[in-house]
Design a protein around this motif. Sequence first.
Motif, PDB file in Angstrom:
ATOM      1  N   LEU A  10     -12.831  62.642  71.792  1.00 33.50           N
ATOM      2  CA  LEU A  10     -13.434  63.785  71.094  1.00 33.50           C
ATOM      3  C   LEU A  10     -14.718  63.354  70.387  1.00 33.50           C
ATOM      4  CD1 LEU A  10     -13.396  66.678  70.023  1.00 33.50           C
ATOM      5  CD2 LEU A  10     -11.998  65.869  68.112  1.00 33.50           C
ATOM      6  N   SER A  11     -14.622  62.212  69.741  1.00 31.19           N
ATOM      7  CA  SER A  11     -15.810  61.720  69.040  1.00 31.19           C
ATOM      8  C   SER A  11     -16.929  61.438  70.023  1.00 31.19           C
ATOM      9  CB  SER A  11     -15.425  60.475  68.234  1.00 31.19           C
ATOM     10  OG  SER A  11     -16.441  59.540  68.245  1.00 31.19           O
ATOM     11  N   GLY A  12     -16.587  60.878  71.178  1.00 27.70           N
ATOM     12  CA  GLY A  12     -17.593  60.616  72.199  1.00 27.70           C
ATOM     13  C   GLY A  12     -18.245  61.890  72.680  1.00 27.70           C
ATOM     14  N   ILE A  13     -17.427  62.930  72.862  1.00 24.15           N
ATOM     15  CA  ILE A  13     -17.996  64.203  73.335  1.00 24.15           C
ATOM     16  C   ILE A  13     -18.944  64.779  72.295  1.00 24.15           C
ATOM     17  CG2 ILE A  13     -17.411  66.594  73.887  1.00 24.15           C
ATOM     18  CD1 ILE A  13     -14.845  65.481  75.190  1.00 24.15           C
ATOM     19  N   LEU A  14     -18.500  64.783  71.050  1.00 24.40           N
ATOM     20  CA  LEU A  14     -19.369  65.318  69.995  1.00 24.40           C
ATOM     21  C   LEU A  14     -20.657  64.502  69.903  1.00 24.40           C
ATOM     22  CD1 LEU A  14     -16.859  66.099  67.119  1.00 24.40           C
ATOM     23  CD2 LEU A  14     -18.113  67.728  68.526  1.00 24.40           C
ATOM     24  N   PHE A  15     -20.507  63.206  70.029  1.00 17.25           N
ATOM     25  CA  PHE A  15     -21.675  62.326  69.959  1.00 17.25           C
ATOM     26  C   PHE A  15     -22.663  62.690  71.065  1.00 17.25           C
ATOM     27  CE2 PHE A  15     -23.945  58.331  70.759  1.00 17.25           C
ATOM     28  CZ  PHE A  15     -24.269  57.948  69.477  1.00 17.25           C
ATOM     29  N   THR A  16     -22.129  62.865  72.272  1.00 16.21           N
ATOM     30  CA  THR A  16     -23.001  63.178  73.396  1.00 16.21           C
ATOM     31  C   THR A  16     -23.651  64.538  73.227  1.00 16.21           C
ATOM     32  OG1 THR A  16     -21.440  61.945  74.701  1.00 16.21           O
ATOM     33  CG2 THR A  16     -23.164  63.108  75.879  1.00 16.21           C
ATOM     34  N   ILE A  17     -22.893  65.505  72.671  1.00 21.55           N
ATOM     35  CA  ILE A  17     -23.512  66.807  72.407  1.00 21.55           C
ATOM     36  C   ILE A  17     -24.693  66.625  71.465  1.00 21.55           C
ATOM     37  CG2 ILE A  17     -23.160  69.042  71.303  1.00 21.55           C
ATOM     38  CD1 ILE A  17     -20.301  69.010  72.360  1.00 21.55           C
ATOM     39  N   MET A  38     -24.404  63.709  65.517  1.00 26.26           N
ATOM     40  CA  MET A  38     -24.013  62.388  66.034  1.00 26.26           C
ATOM     41  C   MET A  38     -23.333  61.563  64.945  1.00 26.26           C
ATOM     42  SD  MET A  38     -27.507  61.531  68.121  1.00 26.26           S
ATOM     43  CE  MET A  38     -27.240  59.791  68.279  1.00 26.26           C
TER      44      MET A  38
ATOM     45  N   ILE B 101     -21.046  61.197  78.818  1.00 28.42           N
ATOM     46  CA  ILE B 101     -19.702  61.687  78.516  1.00 28.42           C
ATOM     47  C   ILE B 101     -18.700  61.089  79.495  1.00 28.42           C
ATOM     48  CG2 ILE B 101     -18.204  63.720  78.626  1.00 28.42           C
ATOM     49  CD1 ILE B 101     -20.158  65.292  77.182  1.00 28.42           C
ATOM     50  N   LEU B 104     -18.094  57.446  78.686  1.00 29.93           N
ATOM     51  CA  LEU B 104     -17.312  57.237  77.466  1.00 29.93           C
ATOM     52  C   LEU B 104     -15.863  57.639  77.694  1.00 29.93           C
ATOM     53  CD1 LEU B 104     -19.780  58.420  74.702  1.00 29.93           C
ATOM     54  CD2 LEU B 104     -18.958  56.111  75.125  1.00 29.93           C
TER      55      LEU B 104
ATOM     56  N   TYR D 175     -22.196  53.989  65.721  1.00 29.13           N
ATOM     57  CA  TYR D 175     -21.125  54.152  66.694  1.00 29.13           C
ATOM     58  C   TYR D 175     -20.603  52.775  67.112  1.00 29.13           C
ATOM     59  CZ  TYR D 175     -18.670  57.045  70.141  1.00 29.13           C
ATOM     60  OH  TYR D 175     -17.725  57.722  70.855  1.00 29.13           O
TER      61      TYR D 175
END
Lengths: 100, 163, 634, 481
Positions: A10-17, A38, B101, B104, D175
């Motif tokens: 989830l954190s990765g998705i939000l980061f990518t958004i 981010m 995405i 990751l 990160y």
Amino acid sequence: MAPISYHLILSGILFTIGVMGVLLRRNTIIIFMAIELMLNAVNLSFVALARHLGSMDGQLIVLFVMAVAAAEAAVGLAIILMVFRNKETINADELKLMRW
Amino acid sequence: MDLLTFFMLAVPLVLFAAVVILHPSPVYSAMSLVVVMSFLALYFFFLDAHMLGWFQIIVYAGSIMVLFLFVIMLLNLQNDPQEHQQPSLRTASRIGGAVLIAELVFLFSRSSSSEKAAAELPEGFGTVVALSEKLFTDFLIPFEITSILLLIAAVGAVVLAKR
Amino acid sequence: MEHAHATAQALSLSLSVSYLRYIPLFPLLGVLFNIFLGHRLGRKAVNIVSPGMVFLSFLVSLHAFWNLPEGGRLVDTMWLWISSGTLHVDFALQVDQLSAMMILVVTGVGFLIHVYSTGYMAHDHDVARYFAYLNLFTASMLLLVLGENLLLLFVGWEGVGLCSYLLIGFWYTDDEKASAGKKAFIVNRVGDAGFLLGLFLLFWTLGESNVWTLSFSTIQQHIAAVPAEVATVICLLLFVGAAGKSAQIPLYVWLPDAMAGPTPVSALIHAATMVTAGIYMIARLNFLYALSPTALSVVATVGAATAFFAATIGLVQTDIKKVLAYSTVSQLGYMFLALGVGAYTAGVFHLMTHAFFKALLFLGAGSVIHGMSDEQDITKMGGLKSKMPVTFWTFFIACLAIAGVPGLSGFFSKDLILEEAYASPLGSPMLWLVGTIGAGMTAFYMFRLLFVTFFGENRASHEVQHHIHESPASMTVPLAILAVLSIVGGYFPLLHFLSPLFGEHHEPHVAPLIKYLPTVVGLGGIALAYVMYVLNPAIADNMARGLSAFHKLLFNKYYIDEIYDAVIVRPIVGMSNWLWKVWDAIVIDGTVNGAAHTMEANGSLLRLWQNGNVQNYALSFLIGAMAILGYYLW
Amino acid sequence: MIKLPPVNWLSLLPAIIPAFTGILVLCWDLGMKNEERHRLAWLGILGLAITAVVSFCLLGRNEPAFNGSYTLDSYAMFFNLIFCLAGILTFLMSIQYLHTSDIHAGEYYALILFAIVGMVVMAAATDLVNIFLGLETMSIAVYVLAGIWRQRLQSNEAALKYFLLGAFASGFLLYGIALLYGATGSIQLGKIAMHVNEHGASTILLIGVAMLIVGFGFKVAAAPFHVWTPDVYEGAPTTITAFMAVGVKAAAFAAFARVFLHTLGGIHGQWEGILWVLAVLTMTVGNITALVQNNVKRMLAYSSIAHAGYLLVAMVAGKELGGAALMYYLVAYGLMNLGAFGVIIAVGRRGEPNEEFADFAGLGFRYPLLALAMTVFMLSLTGIPPLVGFVGKFYIFSAAVKAGYLWLAVIGVLNSVISAYYYIRVIVSMYMHEGDKVPEKLSARPALAVAILIAAVGTIWLGVFPSASMALSRLSFLALG
């Protein structure tokens, strides 16, 4: 308890958004908001990892990230304000005085 | 946090995050970001970070986002019909974002097989007492550095934004 | 075996001294003096201090020479230069037989050139800067030959390259400057890259057996640790560096451009500094080259080819300095030929004799140019013999020496090279033949130059004719000294002197034909030049009777000219045009400038990346992050 | 009641002195007339000189402080010396530069000092939070400094670009920190190192490493994270450009090298390949793009990218020799780069920055000493012996060769060959073209002259007598344990 990898994904998705927001929008304020997104995504990781590891360190870091975010917001918005005053625009693709 | 709660929080988080970066109006973007941050605060509560959840609401959703909104209003930013970037950059960033995405998700899910169970929580985890005890012992140095950091931010903002 | 024995002896005898440092230090002080005080103290002070500094280092060099232990060396370790972990590089100077000869030549000839310059530059307004360069040139060259390790050699190596670049660029007019300077610079950098890569490869290869060193003596001690095939690569890389500095095919192109500097500087570059650096370096690393017959044969072949081709180019030049420039390239080819067949002694011997007569030739040319009001085209000269007697006679001696006339210095060294090229285990009749033909051409073009310049009628304008005068004593005295050296230089017992380094010299055994033919060919070349440029117009009949072999060819002026044109001129002009224009202009310029263009094109492409839009930059980040994550995924 | 831990004041001293000097500068500035403000610079120089002396005296003391989250070691102290050098030379150059600009002196000097506080923290930090906070302290101060010439559009734009990309990169760095924390359960470098040495690298750790490389790669300007550098360097006030090119880069390398060479040294094989590629890319892109520049300041920006590439070569070489070479080269790079920017400042005048190659034409005839200094810096950047740039490059490449990275050294050598082309262009302009630009007499600007002189003498001195500073850098790196 949801597995830690769920939180991380989830954190990765939000980061990518957030990353995509930086790339897609030309208004620098929105770009800046995407960067805040981010940072928040990373905070989510920290808190989830702190919970997972049972250590408070992760939560403390988030506290400092908030402080940094506040400082960045103050300086960043001041920079944007200054640019707007001088150039009447804050669109990223119109700020190309220096290139090549 | 059980799975149901996770998804009940995750789905709106992702959706509102998408609104932040897609909505043409800066004000709507900012408001959506406030919503994302509020959901994140909830998320923190469910992860036993009680004090942090409050901070999230007060500092992030409260102060920082108000600052953003304030500047947006000050600059009187309207919806920009050309708000999105030129097509090549747009395509490239979409592909890039999708790949990031995918990478990751793939890497994180690969690591989940060797995952250990969550640790037992010590007494008072995430409370203001635990937080402050850490803050003034192990995190004394970062705490002090932050003071300089905020001083810089104040000086810097004044230098740049004054007329 | 003998070689190895000599090596061991050389290593055993190192005397520690502390005066070698003054040899490069004096000219360096001269540089500082010229930069900081030169303008203030005026021309007189500069004219005394600059040559004086070089003379002082000449005296120290002599002292070092006299005190050089038999078969040993002097070492002056100044300080620990680079030191980290197992790597130690001393800032140390050494004088062994090779260096001793080199420093004497550099400071001796260099001093004469400095003295000459005081006269030559008497009318130039910025004499301090000129001498600053000249002193820096000398100091760098001294450091190069005195350095006790490869790194210190490289300091001098870069120093002389830098000086030549400064001088080339400095004296050109704006238009030519850009391309000439660019060419010289790129060519030299290609050479330097070769040198550095060779250095690192050598460093690494020795490091494999736990010897981290760059000192010549230590490298020599552990040279057995270098495998033959690696040695070949190292030697070839170093040879690229040598070819760049010493102007060999295909990196010789910068040298004719260096003609743009004042003539004494050309003399310094061609005789005493810079171009001999490559020869010196290979001679210094002879123990390394001994490991690789392949590399040596490349050196020999390139040397012979350069000797020949540069000579053909020399045949048709009309600029007095260009003739001399190509002759230098050609003579350096002979030296590389000698090194390539393993005759290091012969190569170094020729280096020394060449230094004398080539310095003399350039200074003589300078005197002519000086007297002719800066005219450099020999077709506009002529008949200077009586007007500039000292210049003529010294120039004549130099021509005899370079043509290999028996008894003069050039004869001994060139003869030795050609004999070795034939008789040495690494030599071949082909190398000898190419060298011999080249020797004939050398004699021909040098005497063509001499005859056209000093004989016949003067073809200059009246005004120039009116001003023709012999040069002042400050210029003619160095000429006379160099003329003496050009005569007696061949009698120095250099062959024996160098034996601790290169092994005892043995006279090669060759058939009389092989031994004497080069001399005959050389004399023939002189005769041909004489006939064609002096006798031909008036006494064609006598020639026809006197020279039976040529009488038909030389019967009639037209006929001779036709033959000359058809047999010699046209093919050679054609070839040299082809070589000079096509090869030089298209291949060399093309690749050099092409490389520059490719670079610039790439640069422009990369600039597109930098389009000023902050979001493209962010995209660049994203791509980088994706790539790194992809690496881990994979 | 919370029991406060014992405070190791000694370890904090190098950070406290510049911080207090900065606050003093801010206070003193309040009641000061405009023409007196150069005194603030002297106060700052005093503070930094004291910091340098303190750091120098503390060399050789290696003790952890604050439960291992901060440290007092030679490694940090060595970097402090670099920061102080950069700061002092920047101050000396600023005294004159501020006359030719509309920058308000008080905040300007204070922010440089605060940025140095951040750098000192970065070099001494032994946990990830401190590294992050040090980095942000430094960065935020420098964002402001880049834009501090508010009236100049280029300065505005530079600040905005630097800020946006810097914050963006901070996101990646953070990160990475999060994932490192998740993978090892600790934020202290020592504990992470132990974990890594015991358990090797997990997937999460590797993602974290990747993100850290992005974050640090931004700060050290490694390709492809270098793109901001030319624009920001060109737009920022020249003094700040010099400060960024030297100080910020050194601080970033301090943390980068500590984390990668020490903490993640156990999984060297997992990241050296990436850094190898980055090093090659960085050197090549920097050098080739520099070839086509017409603005000297921008050319130096690309050149600083290329130099980051050489420094990455040292990182890849790693071990004792690579680390020492990295530190030595940072000193070398600092001296020659600060000097070069100093000359650019000297050539500029109010209203006309004179930064094009053409503006340097004829400088050699009219200002021989200034041109001589610039020649020394350019030759040193090219790597001509016996100047410090050559010794540094030789040190790095021989470290690479020794560690077995022969090809990396070969590419580095070829790159430095290319680089000669554009550095020499400056010399060509100065000595071989006629020009009519007449800068102010340098003798009228003593502080700037002193700064250039220090840099020039350092460039020559450390090239001819490098062994003492080399030994110092080696010992300091060994303190990393």
